[in-house]
Design a protein around this motif. Structure first.
Motif, PDB file in Angstrom:
ATOM      1  N   SER A  73       0.829  -1.203   0.000  1.00  0.00           N
ATOM      2  CA  SER A  73       0.000   0.000   0.000  1.00  0.00           C
ATOM      3  C   SER A  73       0.865   1.255   0.000  1.00  0.00           C
ATOM      4  O   SER A  73       0.561   2.241  -0.690  1.00  0.00           O
ATOM      5  CB  SER A  73      -0.928  -0.003   1.218  1.00  0.00           C
ATOM      6  OG  SER A  73      -1.824  -1.083   1.173  1.00  0.00           O
ATOM      7  N   MET A  74       1.944   1.221   0.796  1.00  0.00           N
ATOM      8  CA  MET A  74       2.863   2.371   0.825  1.00  0.00           C
ATOM      9  C   MET A  74       3.497   2.587  -0.543  1.00  0.00           C
ATOM     10  O   MET A  74       3.620   3.725  -1.025  1.00  0.00           O
ATOM     11  CB  MET A  74       3.934   2.141   1.894  1.00  0.00           C
ATOM     12  CG  MET A  74       3.399   2.113   3.326  1.00  0.00           C
ATOM     13  SD  MET A  74       4.543   1.385   4.530  1.00  0.00           S
ATOM     14  CE  MET A  74       5.804   2.653   4.589  1.00  0.00           C
ATOM     15  N   ARG A  75       3.885   1.474  -1.163  1.00  0.00           N
ATOM     16  CA  ARG A  75       4.493   1.572  -2.495  1.00  0.00           C
ATOM     17  C   ARG A  75       3.482   2.140  -3.492  1.00  0.00           C
ATOM     18  O   ARG A  75       3.812   3.019  -4.299  1.00  0.00           O
ATOM     19  CB  ARG A  75       4.958   0.185  -2.927  1.00  0.00           C
ATOM     20  CG  ARG A  75       5.510   0.103  -4.341  1.00  0.00           C
ATOM     21  CD  ARG A  75       6.852   0.775  -4.463  1.00  0.00           C
ATOM     22  NE  ARG A  75       7.873   0.059  -3.714  1.00  0.00           N
ATOM     23  CZ  ARG A  75       9.073   0.547  -3.467  1.00  0.00           C
ATOM     24  NH1 ARG A  75       9.381   1.776  -3.898  1.00  0.00           N
ATOM     25  NH2 ARG A  75       9.956  -0.142  -2.782  1.00  0.00           N
ATOM     26  N   SER A  76       2.246   1.650  -3.426  1.00  0.00           N
ATOM     27  CA  SER A  76       1.213   2.140  -4.339  1.00  0.00           C
ATOM     28  C   SER A  76       0.931   3.620  -4.120  1.00  0.00           C
ATOM     29  O   SER A  76       0.725   4.381  -5.071  1.00  0.00           O
ATOM     30  CB  SER A  76      -0.079   1.330  -4.144  1.00  0.00           C
ATOM     31  OG  SER A  76       0.129  -0.021  -4.453  1.00  0.00           O
ATOM     32  N   SER A  77       0.932   4.047  -2.845  1.00  0.00           N
ATOM     33  CA  SER A  77       0.688   5.452  -2.539  1.00  0.00           C
ATOM     34  C   SER A  77       1.772   6.342  -3.149  1.00  0.00           C
ATOM     35  O   SER A  77       1.487   7.374  -3.758  1.00  0.00           O
ATOM     36  CB  SER A  77       0.621   5.641  -1.024  1.00  0.00           C
ATOM     37  OG  SER A  77       0.492   7.006  -0.695  1.00  0.00           O
ATOM     38  N   SER A 151      12.134   2.031  -8.669  1.00  0.00           N
ATOM     39  CA  SER A 151      11.563   1.863  -7.325  1.00  0.00           C
ATOM     40  C   SER A 151      12.669   1.431  -6.375  1.00  0.00           C
ATOM     41  O   SER A 151      13.498   0.574  -6.716  1.00  0.00           O
ATOM     42  CB  SER A 151      10.446   0.821  -7.335  1.00  0.00           C
ATOM     43  OG  SER A 151       9.402   1.222  -8.186  1.00  0.00           O
ATOM     44  N   TYR A 152      12.642   1.987  -5.167  1.00  0.00           N
ATOM     45  CA  TYR A 152      13.758   1.721  -4.244  1.00  0.00           C
ATOM     46  C   TYR A 152      13.227   1.575  -2.821  1.00  0.00           C
ATOM     47  O   TYR A 152      12.297   2.276  -2.399  1.00  0.00           O
ATOM     48  CB  TYR A 152      14.755   2.874  -4.297  1.00  0.00           C
ATOM     49  CG  TYR A 152      15.917   2.734  -3.330  1.00  0.00           C
ATOM     50  CD1 TYR A 152      16.960   1.852  -3.589  1.00  0.00           C
ATOM     51  CD2 TYR A 152      15.936   3.469  -2.146  1.00  0.00           C
ATOM     52  CE1 TYR A 152      18.014   1.720  -2.691  1.00  0.00           C
ATOM     53  CE2 TYR A 152      16.987   3.341  -1.247  1.00  0.00           C
ATOM     54  CZ  TYR A 152      18.032   2.460  -1.525  1.00  0.00           C
ATOM     55  OH  TYR A 152      19.065   2.325  -0.638  1.00  0.00           O
ATOM     56  N   LEU A 153      13.798   0.625  -2.089  1.00  0.00           N
ATOM     57  CA  LEU A 153      13.514   0.441  -0.664  1.00  0.00           C
ATOM     58  C   LEU A 153      14.825   0.164   0.041  1.00  0.00           C
ATOM     59  O   LEU A 153      15.519  -0.809  -0.276  1.00  0.00           O
ATOM     60  CB  LEU A 153      12.545  -0.725  -0.431  1.00  0.00           C
ATOM     61  CG  LEU A 153      12.286  -1.082   1.044  1.00  0.00           C
ATOM     62  CD1 LEU A 153      11.607   0.070   1.764  1.00  0.00           C
ATOM     63  CD2 LEU A 153      11.452  -2.351   1.142  1.00  0.00           C
ATOM     64  N   SER A 154      15.198   1.026   0.974  1.00  0.00           N
ATOM     65  CA  SER A 154      16.466   0.850   1.685  1.00  0.00           C
ATOM     66  C   SER A 154      16.316  -0.139   2.829  1.00  0.00           C
ATOM     67  O   SER A 154      15.215  -0.430   3.290  1.00  0.00           O
ATOM     68  CB  SER A 154      16.932   2.195   2.249  1.00  0.00           C
ATOM     69  OG  SER A 154      16.160   2.550   3.394  1.00  0.00           O
ATOM     70  N   SER A 155      17.427  -0.642   3.278  1.00  0.00           N
ATOM     71  CA  SER A 155      17.436  -1.405   4.523  1.00  0.00           C
ATOM     72  C   SER A 155      17.298  -0.404   5.672  1.00  0.00           C
ATOM     73  O   SER A 155      17.691   0.761   5.553  1.00  0.00           O
ATOM     74  CB  SER A 155      18.741  -2.182   4.662  1.00  0.00           C
ATOM     75  OG  SER A 155      18.888  -3.097   3.596  1.00  0.00           O
TER      76      SER A 155
END
Length: 530
Positions: A73-77, A151-155
């Protein structure tokens, strides 16, 4: 000369047959009881461990799905906001700031949001107090997001400026011509107020000592009851090693403090995190001791009866006792169905055989019953309070709207005082039967305590819940009971998230509505109102 007379040997103390048989029977009884206790102990221990592991794994799996759903959901937002910003006609800083504030405040997903151009300069930020507009980005995580252009998500990492743990998520901005404009990113501080902290900030499951914790893909603690351990490296833990390998399951393990725990764990596909639900193994030992004490209590009376019969009829029971003891000994040593025992010609042996069979069956029934009692109300057969509380908490965590109906039998104390507790129990069973027949598959009906029942109706609006409650109330009022009176009920309704966002708040609002129904004359249904 007279010859000496030899002295006669003194008669030794002889053991009577009655005492001998009593001693033998006592020994056999003790040995048999010991074998039964050991067998029951091992069986019950295995059952409790399996039940706890399965429950912990089920909870971990549900929580991991919740985490996965939140991250998606956060990614979609972010993705939606990035597309909107990239195609805005009004690109003034004020309009973008207002849009970022709306995005941040409407979901509580992120503690802050920044818009960075392709060169690493901050164009906008929310909240405005960050004061980063116009600055060049120095964060390695944001630089990596800009470099990847994807798209990116950090540790999770410790911010150098604040010393607090956070992670960074971003989406790229491309205009209609496919030109790369930069990144729209959100930061989540794990210990600050946000959706993740609201759901996973309270790590205690129940008073038995069960709790859960969440680890990152690198094996660092993200959420834990001991907040001082956050960011601690627990990658050496066997459970955490399995999670880092992307596995989910259940196992007995020893935590970093050397305490044996029963763990259920589940990996989160969207970010590589892992959820672990654990229960101290010593809780199992306490339940086993209670179980053994019950077994001993149930076997004392048969033993006394048995000893009395031996004392009265010792000379007739010697041979039958050997046969019976051998049978009991075999039952204690191996898993064996008791054979159908035909009536014996000797009445005393027949009585003793019946007593032993009844004791064995009683032990088996107690073992099965204790396992069932963990999740079921004994009187009505409905779900119990603990299981209902878990279901409500899971529905809130998944943000699934639902209604709860709290039902209280009117003047139930009068029923107990006037017609006795047996009549009161029968009324409760009839109420439970009506409730069970009135709900849909997927609804939950529980006895919450005394004469109070709670229904959980997923994806049901208050008005729909009112219709269900009224149908139940009218059915109960029209049902004949073994009493010279009508049994009625008062009901209160509350809805998530309209009337409350926590389990305690929601049930409290439903209780207030129930109290209003009681005060208004009983036998009615009331929806909570401010």
């Amino acid at each position: 000369m007279s010859r000496p007379v030899a002295a006669e040997p003194k008669p030794g103390k002889k053991l009577s047959l009655t005492l001998l048989l009593m001693a033998l029977v006592t020994l056999v009884f003790l040995l048999t009881t010991t074998i039964l206790l050991i067998g029951s102990y091992q069986s019950k221990k295995k059952s409790l461990i399996e039940t706890t592991l399965n429950l912990n794994y089920a909870n971990a799996a549900r929580m991991s799905k919740t985490v996965d759903s939140l991250f998606r959901s956060m990614r979609s937002s972010l993705l939606f906001s990035a597309d909107q910003i990239a195609n805005l006609r009004d690109v003034s800083p004020d309009s973008i700031d207002a849009y970022l504030d709306l995005t941040r405040n409407s979901s509580n997903y992120f503690n802050s949001i920044i818009l960075v151009n392709a060169n690493g300069t901050v164009l906008n930020n929310s909240p405005a107090e960050l004061g980063m507009v116009g600055r060049q980005i120095t964060s390695l995580q944001v630089k990596e997001a800009l470099r990847q252009k994807n798209s990116y998500l950090s540790s999770p990492y410790i911010a150098s400026s604040t010393g607090r743990m956070l992670f960074f998520m971003s989406e790229p901005l491309y205009n209609k011509d496919g030109h790369y404009l930069g990144q729209l990113g959100g930061t989540v501080y794990l210990e600050d107020y946000n959706i993740l902290n609201m759901i996973f900030g309270n790590n205690v499951i129940d008073e038995s000592g069960s709790y859960y914790y969440i680890v990152s893909a690198e094996g660092h603690l993200l959420y834990h009851p001991e907040t001082g351990r956050l960011n601690e490296d627990v990658s050496a833990n066997e459970v955490v090693r399995n999670l880092r390998a992307g596995l989910s399951g259940r196992m007995e393990a020893v935590n970093t403090k050397g305490i044996s725990m029963l763990a259920g764990y589940s990996a989160v596909p969207s970010n590589g995190w892992g959820v672990v639900v654990v229960s101290p193994a010593h809780n199992i030992q306490e339940q086993l001791m209670v179980h053994l004490r019950k077994i001993v209590a149930y076997t004392i009376i048969p033993f006394v009866v048995l000893l009395f019969c031996v004392f009265v009829l010792a000379h007739r029971l010697a041979k039958p006792f050997v046969v019976l003891a051998d049978l009991v000994h075999r039952i204690g040593k191996e898993k064996l169905e008791l054979p159908e025992l035909k009536p014996h010609w000797n009445r005393e042996v027949d009585l003793l055989t019946t007593a032993v069979v009844l004791a064995w069956k009683d032990i088996q029934e107690q073992t099965d019953q204790l396992t069932q009692d963990a999740m079921t109300d004994l009187l009505t057969g409905l779900t119990n309070r603990r299981s209902l509380d878990i279901s409500i908490s899971q529905s809130i965590a998944a943000r699934v709207p639902f209604s709860v109906i709290v039902l209280d039998v009117d003047k139930f104390k009068f029923v107990n005082d006037t017609y006795g507790h047996l009549a009161g129990d029968e009324v409760l069973r009839q109420v439970a039967g009506i409730l069970a027949e009135s709900i849909r598959p997927g609804d939950i009906c529980a006895r919450y305590g005394g004469e109070e029942f709670v229904l959980l109706l997923p994806r049901t609006k208050p008005e729909q819940a009112y219709t269900v409650a009224e149908r139940i109330r009218k059915t109960l009022e029209a049902t004949e009971v073994p009493l010279p009176m009508k049994v009625t009920s008062s009901q209160g309704i509350a809805h998530y998230p309209t009337h409350g966002r926590t389990r305690e708040e929601l049930l409290g609002r439903a209780d207030e509505a129930l109290y209003t129904a009681k005060q208004s004359g009983r036998n009615r249904t009331v929806i909570y109102s401010e």
